[in-house]
Design a protein around this motif. Structure first.
Motif, PDB file in Angstrom:
ATOM      1  N   ASN A 169      -1.606   8.280  -5.021  1.00 21.69           N
ATOM      2  CA  ASN A 169      -1.399   6.833  -5.173  1.00 21.69           C
ATOM      3  C   ASN A 169      -0.036   6.385  -4.641  1.00 21.69           C
ATOM      4  N   GLU A 170       0.985   7.264  -4.688  1.00 20.34           N
ATOM      5  CA  GLU A 170       2.287   6.945  -4.070  1.00 20.34           C
ATOM      6  C   GLU A 170       2.112   6.738  -2.568  1.00 20.34           C
ATOM      7  N   CYS A 171       1.362   7.626  -1.957  1.00 23.02           N
ATOM      8  CA  CYS A 171       1.132   7.556  -0.511  1.00 23.02           C
ATOM      9  C   CYS A 171       0.369   6.289  -0.150  1.00 23.02           C
ATOM     10  N   LEU A 172      -0.687   5.986  -0.907  1.00 24.78           N
ATOM     11  CA  LEU A 172      -1.499   4.802  -0.601  1.00 24.78           C
ATOM     12  C   LEU A 172      -0.704   3.514  -0.767  1.00 24.78           C
ATOM     13  N   ASP A 173       0.150   3.441  -1.789  1.00 25.62           N
ATOM     14  CA  ASP A 173       1.005   2.260  -1.980  1.00 25.62           C
ATOM     15  C   ASP A 173       1.952   2.093  -0.790  1.00 25.62           C
ATOM     16  N   PHE A 174       2.577   3.188  -0.389  1.00 23.55           N
ATOM     17  CA  PHE A 174       3.489   3.179   0.759  1.00 23.55           C
ATOM     18  C   PHE A 174       2.744   2.766   2.026  1.00 23.55           C
ATOM     19  N   PHE A 175       1.595   3.361   2.254  1.00 23.75           N
ATOM     20  CA  PHE A 175       0.779   3.045   3.432  1.00 23.75           C
ATOM     21  C   PHE A 175       0.407   1.555   3.463  1.00 23.75           C
ATOM     22  N   ASN A 176      -0.048   1.020   2.346  1.00 26.24           N
ATOM     23  CA  ASN A 176      -0.457  -0.384   2.308  1.00 26.24           C
ATOM     24  C   ASN A 176       0.698  -1.333   2.589  1.00 26.24           C
ATOM     25  N   GLU A 177       1.901  -0.972   2.157  1.00 24.39           N
ATOM     26  CA  GLU A 177       3.060  -1.822   2.435  1.00 24.39           C
ATOM     27  C   GLU A 177       3.443  -1.801   3.916  1.00 24.39           C
ATOM     28  N   ILE A 178       3.499  -0.620   4.525  1.00 22.59           N
ATOM     29  CA  ILE A 178       3.894  -0.571   5.938  1.00 22.59           C
ATOM     30  C   ILE A 178       2.785  -1.055   6.855  1.00 22.59           C
ATOM     31  N   LYS A 179       1.551  -0.944   6.402  1.00 21.68           N
ATOM     32  CA  LYS A 179       0.402  -1.399   7.205  1.00 21.68           C
ATOM     33  C   LYS A 179       0.534  -2.882   7.539  1.00 21.68           C
ATOM     34  N   GLN A 180       1.101  -3.661   6.620  1.00 25.11           N
ATOM     35  CA  GLN A 180       1.282  -5.094   6.842  1.00 25.11           C
ATOM     36  C   GLN A 180       2.073  -5.369   8.122  1.00 25.11           C
ATOM     37  N   ALA A 181       3.114  -4.570   8.353  1.00 25.15           N
ATOM     38  CA  ALA A 181       3.948  -4.760   9.553  1.00 25.15           C
ATOM     39  C   ALA A 181       3.290  -4.165  10.793  1.00 25.15           C
ATOM     40  N   VAL A 182       2.597  -3.047  10.629  1.00 24.82           N
ATOM     41  CA  VAL A 182       2.053  -2.329  11.788  1.00 24.82           C
ATOM     42  C   VAL A 182       0.859  -3.045  12.405  1.00 24.82           C
ATOM     43  N   VAL A 183      -0.069  -3.508  11.582  1.00 28.82           N
ATOM     44  CA  VAL A 183      -1.323  -4.073  12.144  1.00 28.82           C
ATOM     45  C   VAL A 183      -1.074  -5.352  12.947  1.00 28.82           C
ATOM     46  N   LYS A 184       0.023  -6.046  12.711  1.00 29.27           N
ATOM     47  CA  LYS A 184       0.351  -7.249  13.488  1.00 29.27           C
ATOM     48  C   LYS A 184       0.609  -6.909  14.956  1.00 29.27           C
TER      49      LYS A 184
END
Length: 188
Positions: A169-184
């Motif tokens: 769950n630590e990894c998924l939280d981190f992934f979801n936060e950085i995904k916001q910047a990357v997918v743009k």
């Protein structure tokens, strides 16, 4: 155009534990045709194939296990190791040190734009993360979570590696936060 993102998948678990006895490293080398690790600390490196794993074995009974992909294989590997080095009894001080995950953002990404988003444009992200990208030294963007061991390495191809996690769950939280910047900044 529709992109499908590959969520983080565990590719390596590193853990450590202790046998409550001293181990004869020379006998382990002789019995298992393995090698002494050439480092500051004297250890034997023993590898097994099913499940694929690598053990660093120390004289004091401490073991570091790498290469495992799930919890079940950890226990199975420990049992195989006990048979190979003739140790009976239980283990102690078991600890997961790190889980490494990998995945794909579904397309190529613009690393320079992500760097700008992480460090300058987004005030929320710039307070939680530090990103670095030096293409002359390394072909990927590295995102560091401040006050944490978590790191994401993102390649132009859209593939990524996340390290510094002990829990999924630590990894998924981190992934979801950085995904916001990357997918743009995916390249179509």
């Amino acid at each position: 155009m529709s992109f499908s993102i590959m969520l983080p998948t565990v590719v390596n678990i590193s853990c450590s534990f202790q046998f409550n006895c001293e181990l004869d490293l020379e006998k382990i080398i002789e019995d298992n045709k393995c090698k002494m690790v050439k480092s500051k600390f004297k250890a034997v490196n023993l590898k097994i194939d099913n499940p694929k794993a690598s053990f660093n074995i120390f004289k004091n009974g401490k073991i570091i296990l790498c290469g495992i992909r799930n919890q079940y294989d950890i226990m199975k590997s420990i049992e195989i190791l006990k048979k190979k080095i003739n140790v009976e009894g239980t283990t102690s001080n078991f600890k997961i040190n790190n889980k490494v995950y990998s995945g794909w953002f579904g397309s190529k990404v613009n690393l320079v734009e992500i760097l700008n988003e992480m460090n300058k444009n987004n005030k929320y992200l710039s307070k939680k993360y530090f990103a670095s990208y030096e293409m002359e030294l390394f072909p990927a963007l590295i995102i560091h979570k401040l006050n944490s061991k978590q790191r994401a390495t993102i390649f132009r191809s859209g593939k990524y590696i996340i390290t510094g996690n002990k829990l999924t769950n630590e990894c998924l939280d981190f992934f979801n936060e950085i995904k916001q910047a990357v997918v743009k900044f995916r390249i179509k």
